[in-house]
Design an enzyme around this catalytic site. Structure first.
Site, mmCIF file in Angstrom:
data_model
loop_
_atom_site.group_PDB
_atom_site.id
_atom_site.type_symbol
_atom_site.label_atom_id
_atom_site.label_comp_id
_atom_site.label_asym_id
_atom_site.label_seq_id
_atom_site.Cartn_x
_atom_site.Cartn_y
_atom_site.Cartn_z
ATOM 1 N N GLY A 257 0.785 -1.136 -0.056
ATOM 2 C CA GLY A 257 0.062 -0.020 -0.087
ATOM 3 C C GLY A 257 0.860 1.200 -0.096
ATOM 4 O O GLY A 257 0.921 1.856 -0.951
ATOM 5 N N GLY A 485 1.390 -6.802 4.015
ATOM 6 C CA GLY A 485 2.641 -7.502 3.949
ATOM 7 C C GLY A 485 3.626 -7.061 5.101
ATOM 8 O O GLY A 485 4.702 -7.384 4.955
ATOM 9 N N ASN A 649 8.894 -7.563 16.623
ATOM 10 C CA ASN A 649 9.134 -8.952 15.916
ATOM 11 C C ASN A 649 10.603 -8.640 15.135
ATOM 12 O O ASN A 649 10.489 -7.827 14.231
ATOM 13 C CB ASN A 649 7.915 -9.420 14.959
ATOM 14 C CG ASN A 649 8.208 -10.653 14.630
ATOM 15 O OD1 ASN A 649 9.045 -10.881 13.551
ATOM 16 N ND2 ASN A 649 7.292 -11.861 15.165
ATOM 17 N N THR A 652 9.605 -9.313 10.853
ATOM 18 C CA THR A 652 9.014 -8.371 10.238
ATOM 19 C C THR A 652 9.474 -7.013 10.478
ATOM 20 O O THR A 652 9.260 -6.057 9.463
ATOM 21 C CB THR A 652 7.331 -8.614 10.789
ATOM 22 O OG1 THR A 652 7.315 -8.201 11.977
ATOM 23 C CG2 THR A 652 6.694 -9.783 10.298
ATOM 24 N N GLY A 722 7.110 1.615 10.330
ATOM 25 C CA GLY A 722 6.954 1.389 8.874
ATOM 26 C C GLY A 722 7.552 2.315 7.812
ATOM 27 O O GLY A 722 7.857 2.245 6.808
ATOM 28 N N GLU A 723 7.536 3.429 8.619
ATOM 29 C CA GLU A 723 8.410 4.465 7.508
ATOM 30 C C GLU A 723 9.782 5.152 7.718
ATOM 31 O O GLU A 723 10.158 5.692 6.961
ATOM 32 C CB GLU A 723 7.164 5.591 7.561
ATOM 33 C CG GLU A 723 5.779 5.160 6.861
ATOM 34 C CD GLU A 723 4.680 5.856 7.139
ATOM 35 O OE1 GLU A 723 4.436 6.872 6.358
ATOM 36 O OE2 GLU A 723 3.938 5.874 8.355
#
Ligand code: MOS
Length: 758
Positions: A257, A485, A649, A652, A722-723
């Protein structure tokens, strides 16, 4: 590629699941991704792969070929007679929608065949619905479309003088001034005054935007590739003018995304509309070139930065003025100067953001919106200042280390950036660096080392979750979140399993269905930090219910125990004071009638949140090799250390950071959408000409995290992940290129033609 979590031993210890342990790091981890098997076997079904009740038909979105004007007519006589065609929907025959469109001055985010006005080249202007995709595309070619064209606003760089403030404020004010910038600027004797540009970019997840929609009476079922099922549901209901409860959105897997699927775009409403018209399930998946225009992208930026410092490197004045392109349809601001307000200490700091309207589709969030473009400019400017000062670039950053967030005048919830610089510099071998540009050569290769700071805000929103303990000792955790994902399934199972004391492999995770408890958008790096505490609360509550059953049961070894003395591990509840006394979930539930026990939990940021500044940080070091003749650049290695709170984690989390770094290399060297300034289309709208790195472009990646929990931010101590990886990376690579060659390229990406021209 190597990936090392600095404290893996701590990660892998099994934390006893009692309430007081909530603040400890993540506990036991799933050995692999929860969804790995489903993904590699093809069992994972993406949006348009789900099974509707009847065979679906296909919709093809027809797009405007002019950038500005009006649709005069669409002659569909030939198209409607074409093989397999069921309907041709245009603004001249489309069902009228109540479209609660945003009020002026903001106009509208999407177009759904309700108007004949053309705002951009690529705007959806018709939908052809047919039995097959090929038939729909064939018929689309038979449409005869007539326009009245009007002059378009296209050349961004020629129109910077038209820049204006955003019509409505964003999360942060567009303009902010701390102190007397002019006076502070005058105190510095060493200055930097340059303009940096970043290009149009378009996210291209492997799964394009795709929707499958059908109606069951008044109820609309939408399988959509989205980062936000709850937001999708609300936007669909509002756009179609139907009750919220009549919409169900499902999305068990999102094939990437990166921000592009954080909001709903035209095709979702069009798929639902088409299904209503033809009374069949409708599939609408965008073709790859359709990803450039109607579904957002990263706006181009022009960033003017002025820095002044004393000879010892102390920043006096800082001014960062940003101009971003936006659409004539609606404002979207890439807040590139936001990090400049908080990243370094200085005597005074001014930041502004302005927009230039263009006949282009509305831009949107794209991985680290603001910080990715902003750190690219700021961290290049800081490197230029270090060169001007003849000071080591790491030292310059330490001299101006921000002990508090001066922009918001708040203390950090937790900040360990200093350790990031130290650890990454040591792993990289930075102390060996000869500061002289062009000083290191290996044969015909010019070797350069550069560094930059990474940062991204830590966000968190309200979230709800449900946890159910099953009579067979397994558990179910459900939350209306999304997995792009990124690992959401994995950390859901892990968080619930750890809190319940149930083997993680016995925990089923459910997400991606708008009937599940609500979760926020999987954007702004906030999913784990938001849903983790809700899942933990639900699991604690479910465990408590089972503990109470045992305590009340004369046949349980835990009968009459104090609730605070009950811990859980390995599928059993036990006395913390006497661990040999225990009872299993299976036996407790069997004696209580064999029914599952479930609980819901919710979590939201507390009021103290507004009293703190919550950010993640990192230090990125890059090594490049530049061919002395061709100026071809190779990134040989990137070493980065991040302060992101608890690493939930390793598999991931480190992968997320690596992915961000890869994208940062892409930002530095490869990625750019080229706009045709006459017709307003992007000319390289395909994956052959829109360059992104392949494995050969990425050398060694050495990613570590400090893994220091930020428990003021949330009970798990985990900030977003995430970023931040994309931030700072482009500047680190650009700074390494300067160190290798002595050439400073200020308009990204740094392609070899720009190096050759210098
Ligand atoms: Mo992220 S760009 O907020 O999905």
């Amino acid at each position: 590629m190597t990936a090392i979590a600095t404290d893996e031993s701590r990660q892998q210890q099994e934390a006893p699941s009692i309430a007081s342990d909530a603040a400890k790091p993540a506990g036991k981890q799933l050995a692999t991704r929860y969804d790995a098997r489903a993904k590699v076997t093809g069992a994972a079904k993406y949006a348009t792969e789900s099974r509707p009740p009847a065979d679906p038909v296909y919709a093809f979105m027809v797009q405007s070929t002019i950038p500005s004007g009006r649709l005069l007519s669409i002659d569909q006589a030939a198209a409607i007679k074409s093989a397999g065609v069921l309907a041709v929907i245009t603004p001249f025959n489309a069902p009228k929608l109540p479209l609660a469109s945003p009020q002026p001055p903001a106009r509208r985010h999407i177009t759904v065949l309700q108007e004949t006005e053309i705002f951009y080249n690529g705007q959806p202007i018709a939908l052809v619905v047919a039995r097959s995709m090929a038939e729909a595309m064939q018929a689309a070619n038979l449409l005869r479309i007539h326009y009245q064209q009007t002059p378009a606003k296209l050349n961004f760089l020629d129109r910077l003088a038209e820049a204006r403030p955003p019509k409505s404020p964003g999360r942060e004010p567009a303009t902010q001034t701390r102190g007397d910038v002019a006076a502070a600027m005058a105190k510095g004797t060493v200055t930097v005054d340059h303009t940096y540009t970043t290009p149009y970019q378009h996210h291209n997840p492997m799964e394009p935007h795709a929707t499958l929609a059908w109606w069951e009476g008044e109820k609309l079922i939408v399988h959509d590739s989205t980062q936000y099922i709850t937001g999708d549901k609300m936007a669909i209901a509002r756009s179609l003018g139907i009750p919220l409860d009549n919409v169900r959105v499902e999305c068990p897997y999102t094939g990437g995304g990166f921000g592009s699927k954080g909001s709903m775009w035209s095709h979702v409403v069009l798929a639902a509309m088409a299904s209503k018209v033809v009374q069949e399930p409708v599939k609408l998946a965008l073709e790859r070139p359709q990803m450039w225009g109607p579904v957002g992208g990263r706006p181009a930026t022009v960033q003017h930065i002025r820095l002044s410092a004393t000879p010892d490197g102390k920043l006096m004045g800082v001014q960062h003025d940003v101009i971003v392109h936006t659409s004539v349809m609606e404002d979207f601001l890439e807040p590139s100067a936001d990090q400049t307000r908080m990243l370094y200490s200085s005597e005074a700091c001014g930041t502004t953001h302005k927009l230039v309207e263009m006949n282009l589709g509305v831009a949107t969030f794209m991985r680290a919106p603001g910080e990715s473009t902003g750190t690219t400019a700021l961290e290049t400017a800081m490197d230029e200042l270090a060169v001007a000062l003849k000071m080591d670039p790491v030292k310059l950053r330490l001299v101006n280390y921000a002990e508090t967030d001066l922009g918001s005048d708040k203390p950090w919830s937790s900040k360990h950036l200093r350790e990031c610089y130290e650890q990454a510099a040591a792993r990289f071998g930075w102390s060996e660096r000869n500061p002289e540009p062009g000083s290191t050569r290996e044969g015909n290769q010019l070797i350069g080392w550069g560094m930059a700071t990474a940062t991204y805000p830590a966000n968190r929103s309200a979230a709800q979750a449900m946890v159910r303990i099953l009579p067979n000792g397994h558990a179910l955790v459900a939350c209306g979140s999304q997995d792009l994902g990124t690992g959401t399934y994995t950390i859901m199972a892990q968080t619930a399993g750890n809190a319940l004391g149930i083997d993680l492999n016995l925990v089923e995770a459910q997400l991606g269905d708008s009937t599940l408890p609500k979760a926020p958008v999987s954007g702004g790096s906030q999913s784990a930090a938001s849903i983790g505490p809700a899942i933990q609360a639900a699991a604690m509550e479910a465990k408590l219910k089972v503990a109470q059953l045992a305590i009340g049961d004369p046949n349980s070894p835990l009968h009459d125990a104090a609730i605070a003395d009950v811990g859980a591990s390995n599928g059993r509840l036990f006395l913390i004071s006497r661990p040999s006394v225990s009872d299993s979930y299976v036996e407790i539930l069997a004696r209580a009638g064999g029914k599952p026990i479930e609980a819901t939990g919710s979590a939201e940021p507390g009021e103290d949140h507004t009293a703190m500044s919550t950010h993640s940080f990192g230090a990125v070091f890059a090594e490049v090799a530049v061919d002395a003749d061709t100026y071809m650049v190779r990134v040989r290695r990137v070493v980065a250390t991040y302060d992101i709170g608890t690493l939930m984690n390793t598999t991931t989390g480190i992968n997320q950071l690596e992915g961000g770094i890869v994208w940062g290399v892409s930002f530095a060297l490869h990625e750019e959408s080229h706009l045709d300034n006459t017709y307003g289309r992007y000319v390289n709208s395909n994956l052959a000409e829109y360059h992104v790195p392949v494995n050969a472009d990425i050398g060694e990646l050495d990613v570590t995290v400090l893994n220091i929990p930020d428990t003021k931010f949330n009970p798990l101590g985990a900030r977003g992940i995430g970023e931040i990886g994309i931030t700072g990376t482009a500047a680190a690579v650009g700074n390494a290129i300067f160190h290798a060659t002595g050439i400073r390229v200020r308009n990204f990406p740094v392609t070899l033609d720009k190096l050759l021209k210098a």
